[in-house]
Design an enzyme around this catalytic site. Structure first.
Site, PDB file in Angstrom:
ATOM      1  N   ASP A 157      -2.038  -4.285   1.153  1.00 38.73           N
ATOM      2  CA  ASP A 157      -2.120  -3.235   0.139  1.00 38.73           C
ATOM      3  C   ASP A 157      -0.930  -2.304   0.225  1.00 38.73           C
ATOM      4  OD1 ASP A 157      -3.066  -2.408   2.657  1.00 38.73           O
ATOM      5  OD2 ASP A 157      -4.156  -0.737   1.786  1.00 38.73           O
TER       6      ASP A 157
ATOM      7  N   ASP B 236      -1.920   3.605   8.278  1.00 39.13           N
ATOM      8  CA  ASP B 236      -2.806   2.909   9.212  1.00 39.13           C
ATOM      9  C   ASP B 236      -3.782   2.007   8.453  1.00 39.13           C
ATOM     10  OD1 ASP B 236      -4.127   5.022   8.029  1.00 39.13           O
ATOM     11  OD2 ASP B 236      -5.212   5.619   9.841  1.00 39.13           O
ATOM     12  N   GLU B 237      -3.224   1.030   7.736  1.00 37.56           N
ATOM     13  CA  GLU B 237      -4.047   0.123   6.938  1.00 37.56           C
ATOM     14  C   GLU B 237      -3.385  -1.251   6.934  1.00 37.56           C
ATOM     15  OE1 GLU B 237      -6.725   0.474   2.891  1.00 37.56           O
ATOM     16  OE2 GLU B 237      -5.409   2.103   3.526  1.00 37.56           O
TER      17      GLU B 237
ATOM     18  N   ASP C  43      -6.151  -6.097  -4.889  1.00 40.54           N
ATOM     19  CA  ASP C  43      -4.726  -5.895  -5.122  1.00 40.54           C
ATOM     20  C   ASP C  43      -4.016  -7.229  -5.319  1.00 40.54           C
ATOM     21  OD1 ASP C  43      -6.032  -3.873  -3.471  1.00 40.54           O
ATOM     22  OD2 ASP C  43      -4.119  -2.831  -3.452  1.00 40.54           O
TER      23      ASP C  43
ATOM     24  N   TRP D 110     -12.516  -7.490  -6.909  1.00 39.55           N
ATOM     25  CA  TRP D 110     -12.017  -7.774  -5.571  1.00 39.55           C
ATOM     26  C   TRP D 110     -12.508  -9.160  -5.141  1.00 39.55           C
ATOM     27  CZ3 TRP D 110     -11.510  -3.243  -7.656  1.00 39.55           C
ATOM     28  CH2 TRP D 110     -10.545  -2.356  -7.198  1.00 39.55           C
TER      29      TRP D 110
ATOM     30  N   GLU E 133       1.107   3.631  -5.422  1.00 38.12           N
ATOM     31  CA  GLU E 133      -0.335   3.406  -5.449  1.00 38.12           C
ATOM     32  C   GLU E 133      -0.990   4.184  -6.577  1.00 38.12           C
ATOM     33  OE1 GLU E 133      -4.069   3.512  -2.279  1.00 38.12           O
ATOM     34  OE2 GLU E 133      -2.264   4.681  -1.868  1.00 38.12           O
TER      35      GLU E 133
ATOM     36  N   HIS F 235       3.064   0.012  -3.156  1.00 35.68           N
ATOM     37  CA  HIS F 235       1.717  -0.510  -3.369  1.00 35.68           C
ATOM     38  C   HIS F 235       1.764  -1.286  -4.686  1.00 35.68           C
ATOM     39  CE1 HIS F 235      -2.445   0.470  -1.830  1.00 35.68           C
ATOM     40  NE2 HIS F 235      -2.728  -0.243  -2.905  1.00 35.68           N
TER      41      HIS F 235
END
Length: 884
Positions: A482, A487-488, A495, A551, A763, A784
């Site tokens: 993404d 922290d991902e 996406d 998703w 994003e 993003h």
């Protein structure tokens, strides 16, 4: 008087004795001469090129495979397909005898053209089989016998070995729990990074193969391997990161097979004889960066002369080999480099370097100082409106690399087993003047071939294309993440699915998505629900964190998009049960054929306003969206069943689809055609997925246009509506409105971020507000790619390049003129060759140039200079020039 229509082209001209065609780009499993294939029936692809710019088509082919080079005058090959009547030249399967582990095979092909003339044999290509079963591995899993935790120094493992014969060739097969980097005699093995990549490790673990012939010597040799936490055990996920998700100990499995010139073989493998220690890499973690302390350097540790008597023994581990698979997708490699464009001293007095491009990778730096100096490099995407270094949007990620010097010698440093998303770096700890020339930013991403390019007369649209491509580069790092900075950095399914068609234009993502989709299926929950992220690091083994519309539909949408882009039926075969399980899961959640249960993200990050008093926020009912995607996935399942000749499934889901659409109309559409959520996204999805009766569609499109006008020609769509917005408008006769939206440069729009200096896709539509302030830092990435899905429309409508059949075997070229553009051009390397389309308007005259690849056909629609009154031409391969 000007001739109203002229056409010039290279037309068909044939020789009468033999087909003057060259066969090129021979690929095995979409790879050039791969050295590790574990498909038991590898598939072959090739392209046709005519020697004298003449058009050529294929009528038949013959493939030969042998275990020896064809230069050795083979009389009876291992396998010959014989003459097969077919015009296909992509993904033709091997049908011969069983292939053997680690054996090398050669293949060649010849074709008969549409006049029945036979070509010469192609140049030969080769591939090498990998280790096809767990029993083929001689190596043992080993791990260091020392403290080995996320926060501990990275383990080093090494062994010495002797070779007393002349080496013909050698291949090393390596995988690990955690990241690994291998060295032979002090030289890095391969040019890949972040190996073994990220899969659902407990179910599928990739190993890599390397040709290491040139790194070995007759006599004494040594191999050294550094291990890092990687995705295997680094804390993963935002808010409540979980360390040791797949396991808490690093380990490595290595087997090197050496063939000598006398035909004998030797195997060097990981076993109890290896030794372990630690070195300069004191810490390495995905989100927080690394610490390299050169005071702890062990010079020559991966060379044969190193004395390891004080190192620790290793431990043999009973880890399984049954989950091992050969690497199918392209590895992560270093690509573009950037030098600083500006050295900044912030109001706080911090030293900041601007590289001019938001990218993903790391910074190489040359340092010279004093023993014990600690140099820190922090990373950020933006500066705040005061000009300060801004890292709040990184959340808990430190994204900082530290280098500790042991002496005054000038050295070049770069991080290991970590990466950052950044445009700016903050440098601290350097005594004296900071020299920007000492710093180089390196872009790192999966080594996908660039396949598409787009240019036009509008510089802002060219920058948009640039931003889309760099969003893809930054986030296609072994999995489709993404975002790359905070922290991902997870494989969010929604996406990926909205961007997948654009991704396939920009780069060859066939292998990339084929690999990842197998993990989608592997991590799919028993009931058919799809996780929010893949690999799935949200579940704890008992709860199912997934099932959102848009998703979860990644399970159907991307396989179909990849099949249509590349013509590979196997991707549908591989994924069909997963696709079917997803649709069946939805069906079980429905009530009276309506999906009105569960938690959904909806039209994520749609246009909204704070303290909304008059309903300006474009809120679309989540269950309305869910119903649309339920229908879309069911339609794709029907299409896939038809391709795979699954007649029973095709008939069953066709009946189900009628019920789904009928339920939608009854629940969400008034008799006059008003959709209950009167938003752009509601109308776009209803139109794009054919949810409305034919008699209501045109007036629904008019309602969509009216809604756009209410927002003064601005979009209000989020992640799920945006990809289809301009497509739906164009399909129903409102291309002018699509262009208005595309060229809008005030918030919310695609060009607003560009006006704010963006070099990647944001994003949020307003990641930086008009007053220079930021959106909430908890979720505000500046790299993003989801909104970059507009790239698909730019290719298909502005340049007109559209696949009319899988793999572009048949092509439609139909540009839509508008937006004040005076010219546009697109190029796309499809599986059959290069497609090119360019149009230009000069003095009320339109010129159009088109290239159609060999062994394909195309319908070319040529408009007049005003963009109207198309004339259609059905053509074969060649270069064409039209004037109107």
């Amino acid at each position: 008087m000007r001739t109203p229509f002229l056409i010039g082209c290279f037309l068909f001209s044939w020789l009468t004795t033999s087909a003057q065609v060259v066969l090129k780009n021979l690929l095995t499993e979409n790879l050039k001469n791969p050295i590790c294939i574990d498909a038991h029936n590898p598939r072959f692809s090739w392209q046709l090129a005519e020697k004298n710019n003449r058009a050529v088509g294929q009528q038949a082919y013959e493939i030969q495979v042998d275990s020896a080079s064809f230069s050795e005058n083979n009389t009876t090959p291992l396998w010959s397909s014989g003459k097969i009547i077919s015009n296909q030249s992509v993904y033709i399967p091997y049908r011969g005898k069983t292939l053997l582990s680690c054996h090398k095979y050669f293949w060649r092909v010849r074709i008969w053209d549409t006049n029945g003339l036979r070509s010469a044999w192609s140049d030969q290509a080769f591939w090498k089989m990998g280790l096809l079963s767990a029993s083929d591995w001689h190596a043992q899993w080993i791990r260091p016998a020392l403290i080995d935790t996320v926060n501990a120094p990275a383990p080093l493992l090494r062994t010495n070995f002797s070779l007393n014969k002349k080496i013909l060739e050698a291949t090393a097969y390596i995988t690990s729990h955690g990241f690994y980097e291998a060295q032979l005699n002090g030289h890095k093995v391969g040019d890949s990074f972040l190996t073994p990549g990220w899969t659902s490790y407990n179910k599928r673990l990739q190993y890599q193969a390397y040709d290491v012939t040139a790194l070995l010597a007759q006599g004494e040799n040594a191999m050294g391997i550094t291990l890092g936490s990687g995705w295997y055990r680094s804390p993963l996920g935002p808010y409540t990161p979980r360390a040791n998700f797949y396991g808490d100990k690093t380990a490595v499995l290595m087997e090197m097979r050496i063939i000598f010139t006398d035909g004998s073989e030797k195997i060097i493998s990981s076993d109890q004889s290896w030794r372990s220690s630690t070195g300069v890499l004191q810490f390495a973690e995905i989100y927080n960066g690394c610490i390299i302390d050169t005071r702890l350097e062990k010079p020559g540790w991966a060379g044969p002369a190193f004395d390891d008597h004080d190192w620790h023994p290793v431990r043999i581990m009973p880890y399984t080999k049954n989950t091992l698979i050969a690497t199918y997708n392209e590895p992560v490699k270093q690509h573009e480099t950037f030098k600083p464009i500006k050295l900044i001293t912030t109001p706080r007095g911090e030293k900041v370097i601007d590289f001019g491009q938001n990218l993903v990778g790391w910074v190489k730096v040359t340092l010279k100082g004093h023993p014990g100096d600690s140099i820190k490099i922090a990373h950020a995407e933006v500066l705040d409106k005061a000009g300060e270094f801004y890292t709040e949007n990184l959340r808990a990620a430190k994204a900082e690399n530290t280098y500790i010097l042991k002496d005054t010698v000038k050295r070049t440093f770069e991080p290991q087993f970590s990466w950052q998303g950044f445009r700016y770096i903050k440098v601290s700890g350097i005594k004296g003047t900071l020299n920007p020339d000492d710093f180089t930013a390196v872009a790192v991403y999966s080594d996908m071939k660039a396949t598409g390019s787009f240019l036009c007369s509008n510089p802002l649209l060219n920058q948009l294309q640039h931003n889309i491509q760099w969003g893809q580069k930054g986030n296609f790092l072994d999995v489709p993440t993404d975002c790359p900075q905070r922290d991902e950095r997870l494989g969010w399914t929604g996406d990926a699915q909205v961007f997948s068609r654009t991704a396939a234009f920009n780069m060859d993502v066939h292998n990339f998505f084929t690999k990842w989709l197998k993990d989608v299926a592997a991590d799919q929950y028993p009931g058919g629900s799809i996780p929010f992220v893949v690999p799935d690091v949200f579940t704890n083994g008992t709860n199912e964190v997934g099932g959102s519309s848009g998703w979860g539909d990644v399970a159907t949408i991307i396989p179909w998009n990849m099949y249509f882009a590349y013509g590979d039926k196997k991707i549908l075969e591989n994924q069909f049960q997963s696709m079917k399980a997803w649709v069946n899961y939805i069906q079980k959640q429905t009530r009276n054929n309506l999906w009105v249960t569960g938690n959904h993200f909806g039209d994520w990050l749609f246009y909204s306003v704070n303290n909304d008093r008059d309903g300006t926020s474009a809120i679309t009912n989540k269950y309305l969206i869910a119903q649309c995607f339920y229908a879309y996935s069911t339609q794709i399942l029907i299409n896939s069943a038809k391709v795979l000749n699954k007649t029973t499934d095709e008939q069953y889901y066709s009946k189900l689809l009628l019920k789904i659409k009928r339920a939608f109309v009854n629940e969400y559409v008034t008799a006059n055609g008003l959709i209950s959520s009167d938003t752009q996204t509601a109308y776009v999805l209803a139109l794009e997925f054919d949810m409305l009766p034919v008699n209501l569609r045109q007036q629904a499109a008019a309602r969509l246009v009216k809604n756009i006008g209410l927002y003064r020609d601005h979009l209000t769509t989020g992640f799920l509506g945006t990809p289809y917005l301009c497509d739906a408008l164009t399909r129903f006769g409102y291309a002018d409105v699509a262009y208005k939206l595309l060229l809008q440069d005030t918030y919310p729009s695609w060009l607003y971020p560009i006006k704010q200096g963006a070099t990647t896709i944001w994003e949020r539509w307003d990641g930086i507000r008009t007053d220079g302030s930021f959106e909430e830092s908890s979720m505000n990435s500046y790299n993003h790619y989801a909104y970059g899905a507009i790239g698909d429309w730019m290719y298909r409508y502005i340049t007109g390049i559209t696949p009319a059949a899988p793999a572009y075997k048949k092509i439609t070229i139909k540009p839509v003129i508008g937006g004040g553009l005076s010219w546009a051009e697109g190029k796309y390397d499809c599986p059959y060759g290069t497609i090119y389309s360019k149009w230009q308007i000069t003095d009320k005259k339109l010129d159009m140039m088109v290239t159609v690849p060999q062994n394909t056909t195309a319908d070319i629609f040529v408009p007049d200079f005003s963009g109207n009154n198309y004339k259609k031409f059905t053509v074969g391969p060649g270069n064409y020039h039209y004037s109107r």
